[in-house]
Design a protein around this motif. Sequence first.
Motif, PDB file in Angstrom:
ATOM      1  N   UNK A 143      -8.772   0.078  13.875  1.00 43.55           N
ATOM      2  CA  UNK A 143      -7.179   0.245  13.681  1.00 43.55           C
ATOM      3  C   UNK A 143      -6.562  -0.865  13.104  1.00 43.55           C
ATOM      4  N   UNK A 144      -6.884  -2.204  13.128  1.00 42.52           N
ATOM      5  CA  UNK A 144      -6.621  -3.237  12.523  1.00 42.52           C
ATOM      6  C   UNK A 144      -7.007  -2.977  11.025  1.00 42.52           C
ATOM      7  N   UNK A 145      -8.182  -2.352  10.747  1.00 43.06           N
ATOM      8  CA  UNK A 145      -8.526  -2.350   9.236  1.00 43.06           C
ATOM      9  C   UNK A 145      -7.732  -1.105   8.603  1.00 43.06           C
ATOM     10  N   UNK A 146      -7.072  -0.176   9.559  1.00 44.39           N
ATOM     11  CA  UNK A 146      -6.420   0.853   8.753  1.00 44.39           C
ATOM     12  C   UNK A 146      -5.061   0.317   8.480  1.00 44.39           C
ATOM     13  N   UNK A 158     -12.200  -3.841   4.698  1.00 43.49           N
ATOM     14  CA  UNK A 158     -13.602  -3.889   4.603  1.00 43.49           C
ATOM     15  C   UNK A 158     -14.227  -4.767   5.671  1.00 43.49           C
ATOM     16  N   UNK A 159     -13.912  -5.799   5.875  1.00 45.75           N
ATOM     17  CA  UNK A 159     -14.536  -6.794   6.830  1.00 45.75           C
ATOM     18  C   UNK A 159     -14.294  -6.397   8.085  1.00 45.75           C
ATOM     19  N   UNK A 188     -12.713   0.033   0.461  1.00 47.18           N
ATOM     20  CA  UNK A 188     -13.283   0.028  -1.044  1.00 47.18           C
ATOM     21  C   UNK A 188     -12.349   0.622  -1.745  1.00 47.18           C
ATOM     22  N   UNK A 189     -11.819   1.734  -1.468  1.00 44.99           N
ATOM     23  CA  UNK A 189     -10.975   2.433  -2.360  1.00 44.99           C
ATOM     24  C   UNK A 189      -9.819   1.692  -3.002  1.00 44.99           C
TER      25      UNK A 189
END
Length: 335
Positions: A143-146, A158-159, A188-189
């Motif tokens: 969720x944090x990545x989003x 990514x991390x 990555x996108x």
Amino acid sequence: MPAARTGPAGPAGASAPADAALPPLRRRGTEAGAGQRVTAGDVAALRSVGELFRTVDHAYGGGHARQALVRYLEHEAEPMLRGSYGESTGRRLFAAAADLTRLAGWTSYDIAAHGLAQRYFVQALRLSQAAGDRVYGSYVLVTMSRQAVYLGHGREAVQLARVAQQGVGSSAPPVVQSMLHAVEARGHAVLGEVRACTASLVRAERVLEGARPGEEVPPWARAFDEAQLADEFAHCHRDLQQYRAAAQYAERALQLYAPGYARSRTFCRVVLASARLALGELEQACALGAEAARQAAEMRSARAVEYVRDFERRLDPHRDALPVRAYRERTAALD
């Protein structure tokens, strides 16, 4: 470079309102001397309320659910954490509180209170650790990545996704593993890393295809299905300026999404509109964009509004074209 991604520019740690209800942590498995006795029914109620708020969020945006959810955390979940319970009930209680706290962060993120959202996410991580639920911890990380993707912080996205993958390894259900790979692809996108993005998408698709019917899936992961994966593909291809593929996957996602996922459908419709615009299909793009703008106007979601604004920025070079002028007239009535 990838196309400008939907989402505001700005620091992920921006200042936030001071209304975060963050339940205090204490050691699980203890019998507290004071406070209410927490039962299995109490924990089940927390879970049911979480599902209710999740449904409202999907359909109407985080702005409709957030304040009531924060009050529920303050007046119901927090007293339970200070209550009395044994080891087994305590683990389930902390897991349920983690889910509600993550959802409070998610709804805060949806109204662009990004610093506040991050505080909730960190607290949800601590609660999931206290519950001993590594798989749910991976969900909080993703969720944090989003959020990082939305803010344009591709490397951080990514991390976070990779840390989530490392935390669960191959022990997580296929649906969860697919979600983690798909969100890594989104990072990555944003960075324009075509090969890495494609590899992550392939892994996400392969793992999801390997899921067996009837396999146990955490309730919070059930929303990640073929429709959601197609949506992730569409966003990635849009950000990589691969517009024909973006349009194909966006159309597929819209065909598969259930009506209750109104906000996701709005996002996906904007991705499709942007792809059609890039392919030179101006009239169709404007029709799709106008429908998305109408849907966004019915929600309390800063993200939905920003998706529409992003599309409108893409329209600027065509501002004098008849379809664009018609779009402006249609959407002006929504303000």
